[in-house]
Design a protein around this motif. Structure first.
Motif, PDB file in Angstrom:
ATOM      1  N   GLY A   1       0.830  -1.199   0.000  1.00 23.83           N
ATOM      2  CA  GLY A   1       0.000   0.000   0.000  1.00 23.83           C
ATOM      3  C   GLY A   1       0.859   1.241   0.000  1.00 23.83           C
ATOM      4  N   VAL A   2       0.163   2.396   0.096  1.00 26.04           N
ATOM      5  CA  VAL A   2       0.845   3.691   0.057  1.00 26.04           C
ATOM      6  C   VAL A   2       0.713   4.344   1.425  1.00 26.04           C
ATOM      7  CG1 VAL A   2       0.813   5.992  -0.978  1.00 26.04           C
ATOM      8  CG2 VAL A   2       0.408   3.976  -2.410  1.00 26.04           C
ATOM      9  N   VAL A   3       1.833   4.847   1.953  1.00 22.04           N
ATOM     10  CA  VAL A   3       1.836   5.522   3.252  1.00 22.04           C
ATOM     11  C   VAL A   3       2.265   6.974   3.029  1.00 22.04           C
ATOM     12  CG1 VAL A   3       2.863   5.543   5.564  1.00 22.04           C
ATOM     13  CG2 VAL A   3       2.429   3.369   4.426  1.00 22.04           C
ATOM     14  N   THR A   4       1.524   7.919   3.631  1.00 19.56           N
ATOM     15  CA  THR A   4       1.966   9.317   3.562  1.00 19.56           C
ATOM     16  C   THR A   4       2.993   9.523   4.685  1.00 19.56           C
ATOM     17  OG1 THR A   4       0.154  10.070   4.976  1.00 19.56           O
ATOM     18  CG2 THR A   4      -0.210  10.153   2.605  1.00 19.56           C
ATOM     19  N   VAL A   5       4.077  10.213   4.340  1.00 26.41           N
ATOM     20  CA  VAL A   5       5.202  10.338   5.282  1.00 26.41           C
ATOM     21  C   VAL A   5       5.758  11.760   5.256  1.00 26.41           C
ATOM     22  CG1 VAL A   5       5.935   7.930   5.047  1.00 26.41           C
ATOM     23  CG2 VAL A   5       6.839   9.645   3.465  1.00 26.41           C
ATOM     24  N   ARG A   6       6.481  12.087   6.318  1.00 28.07           N
ATOM     25  CA  ARG A   6       7.214  13.356   6.334  1.00 28.07           C
ATOM     26  C   ARG A   6       8.691  13.042   6.094  1.00 28.07           C
ATOM     27  NH1 ARG A   6       6.573  18.222   6.780  1.00 28.07           N
ATOM     28  NH2 ARG A   6       4.405  18.378   7.435  1.00 28.07           N
ATOM     29  N   THR A   7       9.234  13.686   5.054  1.00 24.70           N
ATOM     30  CA  THR A   7      10.665  13.493   4.755  1.00 24.70           C
ATOM     31  C   THR A   7      11.471  14.738   5.118  1.00 24.70           C
ATOM     32  OG1 THR A   7      10.311  14.277   2.503  1.00 24.70           O
ATOM     33  CG2 THR A   7      10.250  11.892   2.829  1.00 24.70           C
ATOM     34  N   GLY A   8      10.769  15.827   5.461  1.00 25.19           N
ATOM     35  CA  GLY A   8      11.445  17.077   5.798  1.00 25.19           C
ATOM     36  C   GLY A   8      10.400  18.090   6.233  1.00 25.19           C
TER      37      GLY A   8
ATOM     38  N   GLY B   1       7.802  21.437   6.384  1.00 28.69           N
ATOM     39  CA  GLY B   1       6.941  22.177   5.454  1.00 28.69           C
ATOM     40  C   GLY B   1       6.164  21.293   4.503  1.00 28.69           C
ATOM     41  N   PRO B   2       5.326  21.932   3.658  1.00 29.04           N
ATOM     42  CA  PRO B   2       4.459  21.168   2.751  1.00 29.04           C
ATOM     43  C   PRO B   2       5.244  20.333   1.737  1.00 29.04           C
ATOM     44  CG  PRO B   2       4.081  23.562   2.537  1.00 29.04           C
ATOM     45  CD  PRO B   2       5.077  23.369   3.629  1.00 29.04           C
ATOM     46  N   LEU B   3       6.424  20.793   1.328  1.00 22.96           N
ATOM     47  CA  LEU B   3       7.183  20.018   0.341  1.00 22.96           C
ATOM     48  C   LEU B   3       7.836  18.790   0.967  1.00 22.96           C
ATOM     49  CD1 LEU B   3       8.884  22.769  -1.874  1.00 22.96           C
ATOM     50  CD2 LEU B   3       6.641  21.700  -2.121  1.00 22.96           C
ATOM     51  N   GLY B   4       7.816  18.733   2.302  1.00 24.41           N
ATOM     52  CA  GLY B   4       8.396  17.569   2.993  1.00 24.41           C
ATOM     53  C   GLY B   4       7.399  16.433   3.159  1.00 24.41           C
ATOM     54  N   ILE B   5       6.190  16.586   2.614  1.00 29.44           N
ATOM     55  CA  ILE B   5       5.201  15.507   2.701  1.00 29.44           C
ATOM     56  C   ILE B   5       5.271  14.692   1.413  1.00 29.44           C
ATOM     57  CG2 ILE B   5       2.751  14.951   2.884  1.00 29.44           C
ATOM     58  CD1 ILE B   5       2.420  17.548   4.467  1.00 29.44           C
ATOM     59  N   ARG B   6       5.503  13.391   1.565  1.00 30.99           N
ATOM     60  CA  ARG B   6       5.644  12.523   0.391  1.00 30.99           C
ATOM     61  C   ARG B   6       4.847  11.238   0.600  1.00 30.99           C
ATOM     62  NH1 ARG B   6      10.576  13.506  -2.435  1.00 30.99           N
ATOM     63  NH2 ARG B   6       9.871  11.848  -3.860  1.00 30.99           N
TER      64      ARG B   6
END
Ligand SMILES: Cc1cc2nc3c(=O)[nH]c(=O)nc-3n(C[C@H](O)[C@H](O)[C@H](O)COP(=O)(O)OP(=O)(O)OC[C@H]3O[C@@H](n4cnc5c(N)ncnc54)[C@H](O)[C@@H]3O)c2cc1C
Length: 379
Positions: free
Chosen positions: A181-188, A190-195
């Motif tokens: 499946g697909v998991v939403t994650v924080r990589t950094g 702000g909004p651009l850090g959501i992947r």
């Protein structure tokens, strides 16, 4: 014409409607079984219709086996076809069983919009050759309405081999059954850090368990990630410009998913109305039928609008809100019409009345939909 489900005028859609109408009744017994054993002791009751659905809703290039009706191919990719399928299957079968069905509905939309060619091929060909459950995991224990407040992290592994995933998710459809499946994650920050990342449930450190709920039993689960290794090639969106790698990719998907949620709720309201028709005088059903027709028309209009422009947000939000409220009102009204003891004497209605409350939170509560709908009303 069947109850509140007028035959559709478009011959292609009518063929789909009639196919689903003929196959869906087998879902009823299976749904009752899942309602009785939601903890996974009966993993999932099989039906021919949902087996067929498991290899639909997949992009054409990865789907060599479409549904063929009257010589026409159906991949169930448009909002309109998905709405017709899900509404009819809920009206003659069961809405919550559809939510517990194997297939690629939610995760597939994210992979289709955020995945590169290799990621799409891997995900969809695996689902075709070996159909299974999938999930889209966004909601976290501290709250799901604000998707940007997520705490699940994906960080580069110290040994340089891909990433490590840590965090928890809650209220996730099929968490406890899915293979991937697909998991939403924080990589950094702000909004651009959501992947978004593809996650294999067999990976060490991944755990999932079913959630006990009053309605839509057997659908939802929780998941936890403790140092789960995610290969670099499973991070979605890296081929896209930075502004399009995360939230942008899922925003459009939600417009379509809200139409599907509305269709399921309308189907549940239709099922309730048709059940009541066997137990009370027709005159008492007139107002219910009129309300169902109105919300059904809004849902179909929303689907057509999304097919014309996937960025259309207001109609799907309005349809989903109206349909969730319809399902709750029609099932509560049915129990009232049948009088004291109705929940015991009519176990199917009892189940649907419990299930109906699942539609408000799903794909965002009415409060959250209002944030989309109200600004469009201001002049
Ligand atoms: C049947 C079902 C299937 C689901 N499937 C999935 C799934 O597959 N994947 C997934 O990730 N999630 C899934 N969910 C979870 C769903 O998306 C969340 O329940 C929903 O987003 C609300 O989040 P919450 O329950 O944490 O409530 P919260 O976000 O904690 O909200 C609590 C209350 O506050 C209100 N509220 C919050 N913010 C605001 C605001 N800004 N303005 C006004 N009011 C506000 C809400 O309306 C709600 O009444 C599913 C839920 C259900 C019931």
């Amino acid at each position: 014409m069947t109850g509140t489900g007028t035959d559709l005028a478009d011959p292609r859609l009518r063929a789909l409607q009639q196919y689903v109408r003929a196959e869906a009744p087998a879902l009823r017994a299976a749904a009752r079984e899942l309602d009785r054993h939601p903890d996974g002791s009966t993993l999932y009751p099989k039906t021919a219709l949902l087996d067929r659905l498991a290899t639909l809703q997949i992009p054409r290039e990865y789907a060599p086996d479409p549904l063929i009706l009257d010589g026409e191919e159906f991949h169930l990719l448009s909002a309109t076809e998905r709405v017709v399928f899900h509404e009819e299957a809920a009206a003659h079968g069961d809405a919550s069983l559809l939510l517990a069905a194997p297939g690629s509905l939610t995760a597939g939309m994210l992979v289709a919009s955020l995945g590169d060619g290799a990621q799409q091929e891997r995900f969809f060909t695996s689902l075709q050759s070996s159909p299974t459950w999938t999930f889209l995991a966004m909601t976290e224990p501290q709250g799901g309405s604000d998707a940007t407040a997520l705490r699940t992290t994906l960080e580069a592994a110290p040994d340089g081999e891909g990433f490590l995933l840590n965090g928890t998710k809650r209220f996730i459809g099929n968490a406890h059954r899915a293979r991937t499946g697909v998991v939403t994650v924080r990589t950094g920050p702000g909004p651009l850090g959501i992947r978004c990342a593809l996650v294999d449930t067999a990976a060490p450190g991944f755990t999932a368990s079913p959630l006990a709920t009053l309605g839509m039993r057997g659908v939802l689960g929780s998941m936890a990630f403790e140092q789960v290794r995610v290969p670099a090639e499973d991070l979605l969106g890296s081929h896209l410009p930075p502004t399009r790698r995360g939230m942008w990719g899922w925003l459009h998907s939600f417009n379509l998913l809200r139409c599907v949620a509305a269709a399921l709720a309308v189907g549940l309201a239709r099922a309730t109305h048709d059940y009541l028709a066997g137990h009370v005088a027709p005159a008492r059903l007139g107002p219910l039928a009129a309300r169902i027709h109105r919300v059904r028309a809004l849902t179909h209009e929303a689907a057509r609008a999304v097919d014309a422009d996937p960025a259309t947000a207001v109609l799907p939000a309005a349809a989903k809100t109206a349909a969730a409220s319809l399902a709750e009102a029609v099932t509560a009204g049915a129990l009232e019409l049948l009088g004291p003891g109705a929940r015991l004497d009519h176990p199917l209605l009892d189940k649907w009345a419990r299930d109906a409350h699942g539609f408000d939170p799903m794909e965002g509560t009415a409060h959250i939909q209002a944030l989309t709908v109200f600004p469009s009303l201001q002049r």
